[in-house]
Design an enzyme around this catalytic site. Structure first.
Site, PDB file in Angstrom:
ATOM      1  N   LYS A  66       4.024  -3.855  -7.658  1.00 41.05           N
ATOM      2  CA  LYS A  66       5.373  -3.343  -8.052  1.00 41.05           C
ATOM      3  C   LYS A  66       6.234  -4.564  -8.355  1.00 41.05           C
ATOM      4  O   LYS A  66       7.197  -4.357  -9.291  1.00 41.05           O
ATOM      5  CB  LYS A  66       5.677  -2.162  -7.373  1.00 41.05           C
ATOM      6  CG  LYS A  66       5.014  -0.874  -7.313  1.00 41.05           C
ATOM      7  CD  LYS A  66       3.874  -0.985  -6.629  1.00 41.05           C
ATOM      8  CE  LYS A  66       3.319   0.345  -6.720  1.00 41.05           C
ATOM      9  NZ  LYS A  66       1.838   0.247  -5.839  1.00 41.05           N
TER      10      LYS A  66
ATOM     11  N   ASP B   6       3.058  -1.742   6.210  1.00 43.18           N
ATOM     12  CA  ASP B   6       2.554  -1.795   4.863  1.00 43.18           C
ATOM     13  C   ASP B   6       3.818  -2.077   3.782  1.00 43.18           C
ATOM     14  O   ASP B   6       4.685  -1.238   3.864  1.00 43.18           O
ATOM     15  CB  ASP B   6       1.985  -0.400   4.470  1.00 43.18           C
ATOM     16  CG  ASP B   6       1.344  -0.470   2.879  1.00 43.18           C
ATOM     17  OD1 ASP B   6       0.916   0.585   2.538  1.00 43.18           O
ATOM     18  OD2 ASP B   6       1.579  -1.482   2.365  1.00 43.18           O
TER      19      ASP B   6
ATOM     20  N   TRP C  92       0.857   7.440   1.928  1.00 44.56           N
ATOM     21  CA  TRP C  92       0.168   7.171   0.851  1.00 44.56           C
ATOM     22  C   TRP C  92      -1.212   7.807   0.697  1.00 44.56           C
ATOM     23  O   TRP C  92      -1.650   7.592   1.760  1.00 44.56           O
ATOM     24  CB  TRP C  92       0.165   5.593   0.457  1.00 44.56           C
ATOM     25  CG  TRP C  92      -0.577   5.121  -0.849  1.00 44.56           C
ATOM     26  CD1 TRP C  92      -0.400   5.876  -1.990  1.00 44.56           C
ATOM     27  CD2 TRP C  92      -1.665   4.315  -0.803  1.00 44.56           C
ATOM     28  NE1 TRP C  92      -1.034   5.142  -2.960  1.00 44.56           N
ATOM     29  CE2 TRP C  92      -1.924   4.466  -2.347  1.00 44.56           C
ATOM     30  CE3 TRP C  92      -2.260   3.166  -0.255  1.00 44.56           C
ATOM     31  CZ2 TRP C  92      -2.666   3.170  -2.770  1.00 44.56           C
ATOM     32  CZ3 TRP C  92      -3.052   2.243  -0.541  1.00 44.56           C
ATOM     33  CH2 TRP C  92      -3.514   2.536  -1.944  1.00 44.56           C
TER      34      TRP C  92
HETATM   35  C1  LIG Z   1       2.555   2.393   0.439  1.00 45.10           C
HETATM   36  C2  LIG Z   1       1.712   1.804  -0.336  1.00 45.10           C
HETATM   37  N1  LIG Z   1       0.769   0.975  -0.030  1.00 45.10           N
HETATM   38  C3  LIG Z   1      -0.255   0.183  -0.706  1.00 45.10           C
HETATM   39  C4  LIG Z   1      -0.232   0.365  -2.201  1.00 45.10           C
HETATM   40  C5  LIG Z   1      -1.559  -0.344  -2.901  1.00 45.10           C
HETATM   41  O1  LIG Z   1      -1.224  -0.842  -4.030  1.00 45.10           O
HETATM   42  P1  LIG Z   1      -1.942  -2.037  -4.879  1.00 45.10           P
HETATM   43  O2  LIG Z   1      -3.464  -2.166  -4.011  1.00 45.10           O
HETATM   44  O3  LIG Z   1      -1.938  -1.549  -6.097  1.00 45.10           O
HETATM   45  O4  LIG Z   1      -1.318  -3.274  -4.487  1.00 45.10           O
HETATM   46  C6  LIG Z   1       0.274   1.529  -2.794  1.00 45.10           C
HETATM   47  C7  LIG Z   1       0.371   1.530  -4.200  1.00 45.10           C
HETATM   48  N2  LIG Z   1       0.843   3.148  -4.570  1.00 45.10           N
HETATM   49  O5  LIG Z   1       0.260   3.067  -5.749  1.00 45.10           O
HETATM   50  C8  LIG Z   1       1.287   4.165  -6.639  1.00 45.10           C
HETATM   51  C9  LIG Z   1       1.157   5.833  -6.108  1.00 45.10           C
HETATM   52  O6  LIG Z   1       0.963   5.930  -5.107  1.00 45.10           O
HETATM   53  O7  LIG Z   1       0.989   6.290  -7.147  1.00 45.10           O
HETATM   54  C10 LIG Z   1       1.499   1.877  -2.014  1.00 45.10           C
HETATM   55  O8  LIG Z   1       2.407   2.971  -2.694  1.00 45.10           O
END
Ligand SMILES: Cc1ncc(COP(=O)(O)O)c(CNOCC(=O)O)c1O
Length: 401
Positions: free
Chosen positions: A250, A214, A133
């Protein structure tokens, strides 16, 4: 000179740039595949009905707006732990799980980074997959950890480079900190099989590596929350300690409510108490205590059998729509006579598909076909609808012929 004369203009966030270009495009059938949020078949954001019901229930409860404790809404963290670890989880029964609410998944990762930086007894270096990510590296660097990479993606097969992953984690120093995506790997959509997870667990045992999972997509990947938590529960069965970052952005569509949790599976209830105390000391000066609204909604859903069942159906519905769009895109590409092998589009899982398209081809998709996504070839499958999948396939076919 001005106080801030030394502040330089930083580079824009890669994804924001895509959204800007998309907004500027006046073509009415433009397609945005950059955004990492679920969209329904009309391309609209989706508020889960179970979330609406929970909100209405909470309104009737006339709750106050007092501070939560440092670790958040207790009912939420209790339910979040059961969702992740399972109702029959041994460490849960033995009260060995230290858990705190976090500012969504990003906040959980950051608390984890800060906790490891302060207390991890071996090298303060964390290994993350290549690619991972986009925000992982910055979260851990800003936590004061060194960040290294392990092989993950094989661009020739557009699949998992399992041998590379094993080799890199074998070569890493004993007791390394390793970040693992529990399901629906972002950005590739490629997950290890259950057998491969068993081999990874074996390797972690041999090397004494410490896993930080994660889990940002539990239930959203396969549509089954237990299936998506498989690696976390496998590692626990195999006796590993671990840390976990959970996000409800999500799987509950609570993006802007920032609902998440950070937990550590300790060796004993006594150790869990010590960890709890230090997590509180670490969180207090960070943001003191978390927002309560989203956690109350999530807790209402997870804590009510009927609403929980409804939610599971809705999260499966989202997963199923994504899986269907993958199949439709591949079918349309085949019907257009594409000579390429597009199996990876349906082999991959979760929000994203790693298409294997080059940066130049992604550029052409945007410039010539008004299809917008990140240069790495990642497309957010949730941006595909029955209404735009044909045109998308035509565009991909054109730039790959
Ligand atoms: C693997 C992962 N960890 C953690 C997160 C963190 O998400 P949040 O802080 O919104 O819960 C995300 C959120 N990704 O957002 C979508 C994108 O990549 O465009 C994530 O994909």
């Amino acid at each position: 000179a001005s106080t801030w004369a030394n502040v330089k203009e930083g580079p824009p966030d890669a994804i924001l740039g895509i959204t800007e270009a998309f907004k500027k495009d006046s073509f009415k059938e433009k397609i945005n595949l950059g955004v990492g949020a679920y969209r329904d078949d009309k391309g609209k954001p989706y508020v889960l009905p179970s979330v609406r019901t929970a909100e209405q229930k909470l309104l009737q409860d006339n709750l106050d707006h007092e501070y939560a404790g440092i670790t958040g809404v207790p009912a939420f963290t209790k339910h979040a732990a059961v969702l992740a670890y399972g109702p029959d989880s041994k460490p849960l029964k033995e009260d060995r799980i230290a858990i705190t609410q976090s500012i969504s998944g990003t906040g959980a990762l950051r608390i984890g980074g800060a906790f490891f930086e302060r207390f991890y007894p071996h090298a303060k270096t964390i290994y993350i997959p290549t690619p991972s990510w986009a925000n992982h590296k910055a979260v851990f660097l800003d936590s004061g950890l060194e960040v290294k990479q392990y092989k993950y993606y094989n661009k020739d097969t557009i699949g998992l480079d399992f041998d590379g992953l094993i080799a890199d984690l074998k070569a890493a120093p004993e007791n390394s900190l390793v970040l693992l995506h529990a399901c629906a790997h972002n950005p590739t959509g490629i997950d290890p099989t259950q057998e491969q997870w068993q081999q990874i667990s074996q390797l972690f045992k041999e090397k004494g590596h410490y896993p930080f999972f994660d889990m940002a997509y539990q239930g959203f990947a396969s549509g089954d929350t237990d299936k998506d938590a498989y690696p976390v529960r496998l590692f626990i069965e195999q006796g590993h300690g671990l840390a976990l970052a959970q996000s409800f952005a999500k799987n509950m569509g609570l993006y802007g409510e920032r609902v998440g949790a950070f937990s550590v599976v300790a060796d004993s209830a006594e150790e869990k108490k010590r960890i709890d105390s230090q997590v509180k000391i670490l969180v207090r000066p960070l943001y003191s205590n978390p927002p309560v609204n989203g956690a109350r909604i999530a807790s209402e859903i997870l804590g009510n059998a009927e609403l929980n069942k409804q939610w599971l159906g809705e999260v499966k519905g989202m997963a199923d729509r994504i899986i269907e769009m993958r199949a439709l895109l591949k079918q349309n590409l085949k019907d257009l006579g594409s000579k390429h092998n597009w199996d990876h589009i349906t082999n991959q899982i979760g929000m994203f598909a790693y298409t294997g398209l080059t940066a130049e081809q992604m550029d052409k998709l945007a410039k010539e076909h008004s299809v917008y996504a990140t240069k790495d070839g990642r497309i957010s499958v949730s941006g595909i609808t029955t209404g735009n999948v044909k045109r998308l396939a035509e565009a991909i076919h054109k730039v790959t012929s």
